[in-house]
Write a protein that holds these residues in place. Structure first.
Motif, PDB file in Angstrom:
ATOM      1  N   ASP A 135     -46.507  22.921  -6.717  1.00  0.00           N
ATOM      2  CA  ASP A 135     -47.308  21.789  -6.238  1.00  0.00           C
ATOM      3  C   ASP A 135     -48.746  22.148  -5.881  1.00  0.00           C
ATOM      4  OD1 ASP A 135     -45.015  20.120  -6.387  1.00  0.00           O
ATOM      5  OD2 ASP A 135     -44.366  20.827  -4.422  1.00  0.00           O
ATOM      6  N   LEU A 136     -48.990  23.398  -5.495  1.00  0.00           N
ATOM      7  CA  LEU A 136     -50.301  23.829  -5.020  1.00  0.00           C
ATOM      8  C   LEU A 136     -50.875  24.901  -5.927  1.00  0.00           C
ATOM      9  CD1 LEU A 136     -49.441  24.415  -1.251  1.00  0.00           C
ATOM     10  CD2 LEU A 136     -50.234  22.299  -2.313  1.00  0.00           C
TER      11      LEU A 136
ATOM     12  N   ALA B 129     -49.976  14.282  -2.479  1.00  0.00           N
ATOM     13  CA  ALA B 129     -48.630  14.344  -1.907  1.00  0.00           C
ATOM     14  C   ALA B 129     -48.602  15.134  -0.603  1.00  0.00           C
ATOM     15  CB  ALA B 129     -47.644  14.950  -2.904  1.00  0.00           C
ATOM     16  N   GLN B 130     -49.537  16.071  -0.413  1.00  0.00           N
ATOM     17  CA  GLN B 130     -49.567  16.884   0.798  1.00  0.00           C
ATOM     18  C   GLN B 130     -50.600  16.384   1.808  1.00  0.00           C
ATOM     19  OE1 GLN B 130     -48.942  18.697  -2.379  1.00  0.00           O
ATOM     20  NE2 GLN B 130     -46.914  18.235  -1.568  1.00  0.00           N
ATOM     21  N   VAL B 131     -51.128  15.185   1.593  1.00  0.00           N
ATOM     22  CA  VAL B 131     -52.082  14.559   2.508  1.00  0.00           C
ATOM     23  C   VAL B 131     -51.314  13.597   3.406  1.00  0.00           C
ATOM     24  CG1 VAL B 131     -54.131  13.084   2.662  1.00  0.00           C
ATOM     25  CG2 VAL B 131     -53.975  14.855   0.887  1.00  0.00           C
TER      26      VAL B 131
ATOM     27  N   HIS C 245     -43.501  22.572  -2.682  1.00  0.00           N
ATOM     28  CA  HIS C 245     -42.618  23.626  -3.166  1.00  0.00           C
ATOM     29  C   HIS C 245     -43.311  24.963  -2.894  1.00  0.00           C
ATOM     30  CE1 HIS C 245     -41.853  26.626  -6.340  1.00  0.00           C
ATOM     31  NE2 HIS C 245     -40.589  26.303  -6.109  1.00  0.00           N
ATOM     32  N   LEU C 246     -42.561  25.935  -2.431  1.00  0.00           N
ATOM     33  CA  LEU C 246     -43.071  27.292  -2.244  1.00  0.00           C
ATOM     34  C   LEU C 246     -42.005  28.289  -2.661  1.00  0.00           C
ATOM     35  CD1 LEU C 246     -44.660  26.882   1.326  1.00  0.00           C
ATOM     36  CD2 LEU C 246     -45.898  27.054  -0.841  1.00  0.00           C
ATOM     37  N   SER C 247     -42.421  29.361  -3.332  1.00  0.00           N
ATOM     38  CA  SER C 247     -41.498  30.455  -3.652  1.00  0.00           C
ATOM     39  C   SER C 247     -42.232  31.770  -3.461  1.00  0.00           C
ATOM     40  CB  SER C 247     -40.944  30.318  -5.067  1.00  0.00           C
ATOM     41  OG  SER C 247     -41.973  30.435  -6.023  1.00  0.00           O
TER      42      SER C 247
ATOM     43  N   THR D  46     -35.760  32.582  -0.712  1.00  0.00           N
ATOM     44  CA  THR D  46     -37.060  32.949  -1.282  1.00  0.00           C
ATOM     45  C   THR D  46     -37.761  31.762  -1.934  1.00  0.00           C
ATOM     46  OG1 THR D  46     -36.019  33.635  -3.353  1.00  0.00           O
ATOM     47  CG2 THR D  46     -36.354  35.344  -1.647  1.00  0.00           C
ATOM     48  N   GLU D  47     -37.277  30.570  -1.621  1.00  0.00           N
ATOM     49  CA  GLU D  47     -37.884  29.373  -2.202  1.00  0.00           C
ATOM     50  C   GLU D  47     -37.502  28.153  -1.366  1.00  0.00           C
ATOM     51  OE1 GLU D  47     -38.353  27.443  -6.630  1.00  0.00           O
ATOM     52  OE2 GLU D  47     -36.545  28.610  -6.220  1.00  0.00           O
ATOM     53  N   LEU D  48     -38.460  27.252  -1.216  1.00  0.00           N
ATOM     54  CA  LEU D  48     -38.199  25.964  -0.580  1.00  0.00           C
ATOM     55  C   LEU D  48     -38.628  24.877  -1.550  1.00  0.00           C
ATOM     56  CD1 LEU D  48     -39.449  26.491   3.091  1.00  0.00           C
ATOM     57  CD2 LEU D  48     -37.113  26.618   2.212  1.00  0.00           C
ATOM     58  N   PRO D  49     -37.789  23.873  -1.756  1.00  0.00           N
ATOM     59  CA  PRO D  49     -38.154  22.801  -2.685  1.00  0.00           C
ATOM     60  C   PRO D  49     -39.195  21.863  -2.086  1.00  0.00           C
ATOM     61  CG  PRO D  49     -36.064  22.287  -1.629  1.00  0.00           C
ATOM     62  CD  PRO D  49     -36.455  23.662  -1.169  1.00  0.00           C
ATOM     63  N   THR D  50     -39.870  21.121  -2.920  1.00  0.00           N
ATOM     64  CA  THR D  50     -40.774  20.068  -2.461  1.00  0.00           C
ATOM     65  C   THR D  50     -39.994  19.150  -1.527  1.00  0.00           C
ATOM     66  OG1 THR D  50     -41.967  20.144  -4.549  1.00  0.00           O
ATOM     67  CG2 THR D  50     -42.238  18.149  -3.227  1.00  0.00           C
ATOM     68  N   GLY D  51     -40.569  18.823  -0.388  1.00  0.00           N
ATOM     69  CA  GLY D  51     -39.916  17.920   0.561  1.00  0.00           C
ATOM     70  C   GLY D  51     -39.005  18.603   1.558  1.00  0.00           C
ATOM     71  N   ALA D  52     -38.904  19.936   1.543  1.00  0.00           N
ATOM     72  CA  ALA D  52     -38.020  20.634   2.487  1.00  0.00           C
ATOM     73  C   ALA D  52     -38.502  20.515   3.929  1.00  0.00           C
ATOM     74  CB  ALA D  52     -37.886  22.105   2.112  1.00  0.00           C
ATOM     75  N   GLY D  53     -39.731  20.097   4.133  1.00  0.00           N
ATOM     76  CA  GLY D  53     -40.295  20.024   5.473  1.00  0.00           C
ATOM     77  C   GLY D  53     -40.039  18.731   6.205  1.00  0.00           C
ATOM     78  N   THR D  54     -39.033  17.977   5.808  1.00  0.00           N
ATOM     79  CA  THR D  54     -38.722  16.751   6.530  1.00  0.00           C
ATOM     80  C   THR D  54     -38.043  17.081   7.853  1.00  0.00           C
ATOM     81  OG1 THR D  54     -36.540  16.516   5.533  1.00  0.00           O
ATOM     82  CG2 THR D  54     -38.386  15.469   4.378  1.00  0.00           C
ATOM     83  N   GLY D  55     -38.081  16.173   8.771  1.00  0.00           N
ATOM     84  CA  GLY D  55     -37.464  16.381  10.076  1.00  0.00           C
ATOM     85  C   GLY D  55     -35.963  16.541  10.016  1.00  0.00           C
TER      86      GLY D  55
END
Length: 175
Positions: free
Chosen positions: A26-27, A36-38, A47-49, A88-97
């Protein structure tokens, strides 16, 4: 645009540690943060890996910090700690409450919006574009022994004390 000096990287004044690789679907490092990240446009964690961290890594912490926020102390957008070493990876949207996409052990610390989730970019309209430092910290402990009510700075203090390596990706955004 506001004409004020830009603060240094938040990692410039911390002890030097080895680096490893952080990537995203995503970045782009050095690129512009997608809508999407605003905060007002999508407010979705990216998404981060990561790979190449030291063999002695026992857990990870993830942070997103804006040093350019006109607060005198920056702005914490996302803090997750106690990520197991095999994650070692987080999907897009993993940061929800609701922590969908995060392992059960992971703890969302309170960000500077006052919520326990990812809070997207929201720089003042007349400011120069802000930098968003997404960092994954490889830690030498299985878990940080701090409660979920700890402030961002208490979490940060503990993360720095146990960091053995760090991966950083920086994107910018401005209105």
């Amino acid at each position: 645009m506001t004409d004020r000096p830009r603060p240094p990287s938040p990692f410039d004044s911390l002890p030097a540690v080895p680096s490893f690789t952080l990537s995203s679907e995503d970045l782009t490092d050095g690129g512009t943060l997608p809508d999407a990240q605003v905060y007002e446009r999508g407010n979705t964690s990216p998404h981060l890996s990561w790979s190449g961290f030291p063999a002695g890594t026992k857990s990870f912490a993830l942070t997103c910090y804006d040093p350019d926020a006109p607060t005198g102390g920056g702005f914490w957008h996302w803090i997750v700690y106690n990520l197991p070493a095999d994650v070692t990876e987080l999907p897009t949207g993993a940061g929800t409450g609701d922590k969908d996409g995060l392992p059960d052990e992971a703890i969302h610390a309170r960000n500077d919006y006052g919520t326990r989730d990812f809070g997207g970019a929201a720089p003042p309209p007349k400011d120069a574009p802000h930098r968003y430092f997404f960092a994954v910290h490889a830690l030498d402990v299985d878990a940080l022994k701090i409660g979920a009510d700890a402030s961002a700075n208490v979490v940060g203090f503990n993360v720095v004390a146990h960091t053995i390596a760090r991966a950083v990706l920086v994107s910018t955004f401005g209105f």
